[in-house]
Write an enzyme that holds these catalytic residues in place. Sequence first.
Site, mmCIF file in Angstrom:
data_model
loop_
_atom_site.group_PDB
_atom_site.id
_atom_site.type_symbol
_atom_site.label_atom_id
_atom_site.label_comp_id
_atom_site.label_asym_id
_atom_site.label_seq_id
_atom_site.Cartn_x
_atom_site.Cartn_y
_atom_site.Cartn_z
ATOM 1 N N TYR A 1 12.029 2.480 -0.349
ATOM 2 C CA TYR A 1 11.390 1.157 -0.427
ATOM 3 C C TYR A 1 10.141 1.209 -1.291
ATOM 4 O O TYR A 1 9.981 0.426 -2.240
ATOM 5 C CB TYR A 1 11.041 0.650 0.975
ATOM 6 C CG TYR A 1 9.991 -0.434 0.968
ATOM 7 C CD1 TYR A 1 10.257 -1.676 0.385
ATOM 8 C CD2 TYR A 1 8.723 -0.217 1.523
ATOM 9 C CE1 TYR A 1 9.279 -2.668 0.352
ATOM 10 C CE2 TYR A 1 7.751 -1.207 1.496
ATOM 11 C CZ TYR A 1 8.030 -2.426 0.917
ATOM 12 O OH TYR A 1 7.065 -3.402 0.886
ATOM 13 N N ASP B 1 0.820 -1.214 0.000
ATOM 14 C CA ASP B 1 0.000 0.000 0.000
ATOM 15 C C ASP B 1 0.852 1.262 0.000
ATOM 16 O O ASP B 1 0.377 2.349 -0.333
ATOM 17 C CB ASP B 1 -0.963 0.012 1.190
ATOM 18 C CG ASP B 1 -0.268 -0.062 2.546
ATOM 19 O OD1 ASP B 1 0.976 -0.157 2.598
ATOM 20 O OD2 ASP B 1 -0.986 -0.039 3.573
ATOM 21 N N GLU B 2 2.130 1.134 0.341
ATOM 22 C CA GLU B 2 2.992 2.314 0.419
ATOM 23 C C GLU B 2 3.266 2.948 -0.937
ATOM 24 O O GLU B 2 3.745 4.088 -1.003
ATOM 25 C CB GLU B 2 4.309 1.976 1.128
ATOM 26 C CG GLU B 2 4.120 1.629 2.598
ATOM 27 C CD GLU B 2 5.408 1.717 3.391
ATOM 28 O OE1 GLU B 2 6.244 2.596 3.078
ATOM 29 O OE2 GLU B 2 5.576 0.918 4.323
#
EC number: 4.2.1.46
Length: 355
Positions: A166, A143-144
Site C-alpha cells: 500500500y 505518512d506510511e
Amino acid sequence: MSVAGRAESLGPPDSFAKRVLVTGGAGFIASHMIVSLVEDYPNYMIINLDKLDYCASLKNLETISNKQNYKFIQGDICDSHFVKLLFETEKIDIVLHFAAQTHVDLSFVRAFEFTYVNVYGTHVLVSAAHEARVEKFIYVSTDEVYGGSLDKEFDESSPKQPTNPYASSKAAAECFVQSYWEQYKFPVVITRSSNVYGPHQYPEKVIPKFISLLQHNRKCCIHGTGLQTRNFLYATDVVEAFLTVLKKGKPGEIYNIGTNFEMSVLQLAKELIQLIKETNSESEMENWVDYVDDRPTNDMRYPMKSEKIHGLGWRPKVPWKEGIKKTIEWYRENFHNWKNAEKALEPFPVQPPFV
C-alpha cells in the site's frame, strides 16, 4: 457517464465560481471533505467521482445529497477515456484526489490491484487534469511512505522508504504527481497525513474495527504484540487541514498533516474496552483481547513533523477523548451503512469483504 442526484436542477458550468472534483467521495475522509465543501461553499459545485467499491457508502453523504451544488458521478479513475470526458464536460477547476485502495492487510495479498488503482489511476487522473489545465491538483498521500522510525521524526524532505505494498503504491503515485510539477509546473500539492479516525470509516481499519468488534461482543484482534504506536487525527481536523492546503498551499510543495497524540494499538484496545465494556480491570480487559499473527511487515512508529502546515495556520483541535466518544456513538447507530460490513471484522482478510 452515470450521474446521480439533482443533476437536472444544476445550472450551466459557468454558474458556479469554482467546480471542484473530489475522487473517492463516498469513502471515509473524502465524504467528510465533500460535506464541508458543499455546506460552506454554496457557490462551488462539488463533483463526487466514486466507483462505489466495497468500502464506499453514499449514506455518508445523505445530509447533502439533494443540495444544488453537489453532484455524484459513478466512475473509475482507471478508465482513461471516461476521465478525459469527465474533465471536458464538467469543466473542472480544482481536483482533490482521495480515491485509492488503502487497506494495508489487503495490499499484501492483492498488491497488483493496489498498484493498478493507486499508481495507474493517479497517473490517468493527473494527466487528464494537466490536459484540462485545472488550477490546482491536491494528491492525498500518507505518512506510511516514509517507512517506520523509532526516534527520528520525518519532515517533508525525508526520503520515501515504504515497507508494504500500500505505502509503496502511494509513494510511486507521488512520484508521478510530482513529475508534473517538475516537468510542466502543473500546480500540484501533496499531503501526507497521520492515521485519521471518526465516523464514515469502513470497519476494516483499527479504530472502527475494534469499536465494532466490542459492540458485537467480540474480541479485539491485535496483530503481534500490539506495541506498535500510531498518531490519530480526527476527521474534521484533517478536513480543516485540506481546506488550509487548498487555500494556502504552494504548488509543488508537500505538507505533512500530523498530530502529537500517539497511542499503541494495545493501549487503544484497552481504552476502547474501558469505554464500551465499562471496566477498568486489567484481567477483564485481557478477556476482550485476542493476539493474532502479525503482518509480514508492521512499522513500529510513524513520527512526523508538521511545522510546515502549522506555518499556514492549521493545527488539530479535537481532543482524543471527544473524538473517540463521537466515533463510538456513530458506529453504534451506523455499522450497517455498508453491505456485508461484518466481513470486515475478521483479523486478517485475504479477500475483499464483498466476495
